[in-house]
Design a protein around this motif. Structure first.
Motif, PDB file in Angstrom:
ATOM      1  N   GLY A  15     -30.121  53.708 -50.249  1.00  0.00           N
ATOM      2  CA  GLY A  15     -30.790  52.644 -49.505  1.00  0.00           C
ATOM      3  C   GLY A  15     -29.787  51.828 -48.725  1.00  0.00           C
ATOM      4  N   ASN A  16     -30.221  50.680 -48.299  1.00  0.00           N
ATOM      5  CA  ASN A  16     -29.376  49.807 -47.494  1.00  0.00           C
ATOM      6  C   ASN A  16     -28.320  49.112 -48.344  1.00  0.00           C
ATOM      7  OD1 ASN A  16     -30.753  50.269 -45.038  1.00  0.00           O
ATOM      8  ND2 ASN A  16     -32.357  48.856 -45.696  1.00  0.00           N
ATOM      9  N   LEU A  18     -26.605  46.065 -49.618  1.00  0.00           N
ATOM     10  CA  LEU A  18     -27.040  44.682 -49.787  1.00  0.00           C
ATOM     11  C   LEU A  18     -25.870  43.704 -49.824  1.00  0.00           C
ATOM     12  CD1 LEU A  18     -29.752  45.198 -52.555  1.00  0.00           C
ATOM     13  CD2 LEU A  18     -30.076  45.102 -50.070  1.00  0.00           C
ATOM     14  N   TYR A  80     -26.113  48.523 -53.370  1.00  0.00           N
ATOM     15  CA  TYR A  80     -27.153  49.077 -52.517  1.00  0.00           C
ATOM     16  C   TYR A  80     -28.515  48.789 -53.140  1.00  0.00           C
ATOM     17  CZ  TYR A  80     -23.436  51.710 -50.208  1.00  0.00           C
ATOM     18  OH  TYR A  80     -22.320  52.058 -49.518  1.00  0.00           O
ATOM     19  N   GLU A  81     -29.554  49.056 -52.402  1.00  0.00           N
ATOM     20  CA  GLU A  81     -30.909  48.850 -52.916  1.00  0.00           C
ATOM     21  C   GLU A  81     -31.154  49.645 -54.196  1.00  0.00           C
ATOM     22  OE1 GLU A  81     -33.650  48.119 -49.000  1.00  0.00           O
ATOM     23  OE2 GLU A  81     -32.822  50.137 -49.275  1.00  0.00           O
ATOM     24  N   LEU A  82     -30.589  50.846 -54.276  1.00  0.00           N
ATOM     25  CA  LEU A  82     -30.889  51.734 -55.400  1.00  0.00           C
ATOM     26  C   LEU A  82     -29.697  52.021 -56.304  1.00  0.00           C
ATOM     27  CD1 LEU A  82     -33.175  54.261 -53.492  1.00  0.00           C
ATOM     28  CD2 LEU A  82     -33.860  52.277 -54.857  1.00  0.00           C
ATOM     29  N   ARG A 146     -29.651  52.848 -59.925  1.00  0.00           N
ATOM     30  CA  ARG A 146     -30.493  51.994 -60.756  1.00  0.00           C
ATOM     31  C   ARG A 146     -31.501  52.854 -61.484  1.00  0.00           C
ATOM     32  NH1 ARG A 146     -30.587  46.732 -57.142  1.00  0.00           N
ATOM     33  NH2 ARG A 146     -28.408  46.303 -57.558  1.00  0.00           N
ATOM     34  N   SER A 149     -34.547  54.953 -60.006  1.00  0.00           N
ATOM     35  CA  SER A 149     -34.406  55.179 -58.569  1.00  0.00           C
ATOM     36  C   SER A 149     -34.225  56.650 -58.232  1.00  0.00           C
ATOM     37  CB  SER A 149     -33.235  54.367 -58.009  1.00  0.00           C
ATOM     38  OG  SER A 149     -32.002  54.841 -58.518  1.00  0.00           O
TER      39      SER A 149
END
Length: 150
Positions: A15-16, A18, A80-82, A146, A149
């Motif tokens: 993901g992005n 963060l 990251y998001e995940l 995570r 995920s």
């Protein structure tokens, strides 16, 4: 076969991005402690088990850099998001020195591994890990995704 670090990080499978930080380690008397302090603040929303895994991975990566190279320069923490990517940059240039299949002395009967147990721990805690050349040395990266995920 698990995904490679490049697949997880470089193609945005996590993901992005963060948040990130680089913590300078060169010359510090206790580089692992500085990394743990940074990890505590950056992973404050992660579950306790993942924070513990990240701290152990960071400690092992830094210990390896201190023992097997001219020393750890910095740890890069990317959230990251995940998941999270941890990378320790050192001044060593020999990326082939890292075993592709780290082992523990308990894996092979009647043998005692003198090196490689740190990477064995990293391999078993991280979703994936890799080593990449940098302009002045190398970075060893470990990725934790995570829970849920993947």
């Amino acid at each position: 076969m698990p995904p490679t670090t490049a697949e997880l990080v470089h193609d945005q499978s996590l993901g992005n991005l963060l948040d990130h930080c680089d913590v300078e380690l060169a010359g510090l008397p206790a580089p692992q402690r500085s990394a743990r302090v940074a990890l505590t603040s950056f992973l404050d929303d992660a579950d306790e088990g993942q924070v513990d895994d990240a701290m152990l991975i960071a400690s092992e990566l830094i210990a390896n850099a201190v023992k097997h190279s001219p020393g750890a320069v910095l740890i890069r923490i990317e959230v990251y998001e995940l998941g999270t990517a941890l990378g320790v940059i050192d001044l060593g240039h020999d990326t082939n020195a890292l075993p592709s299949h780290p082992c523990n002395s308990s894996v092979k009967p009647d043998t005692v591994a003198t090196n490689g147990r740190g990477l064995f721990i990293i391999q078993n805690l991280a979703d994936t890990w890799s080593v990449e050349e940098t302009a002045n040395g190398k970075i060893v990266i470990a990725v934790l995704t995570r829970e849920g995920s993947r």
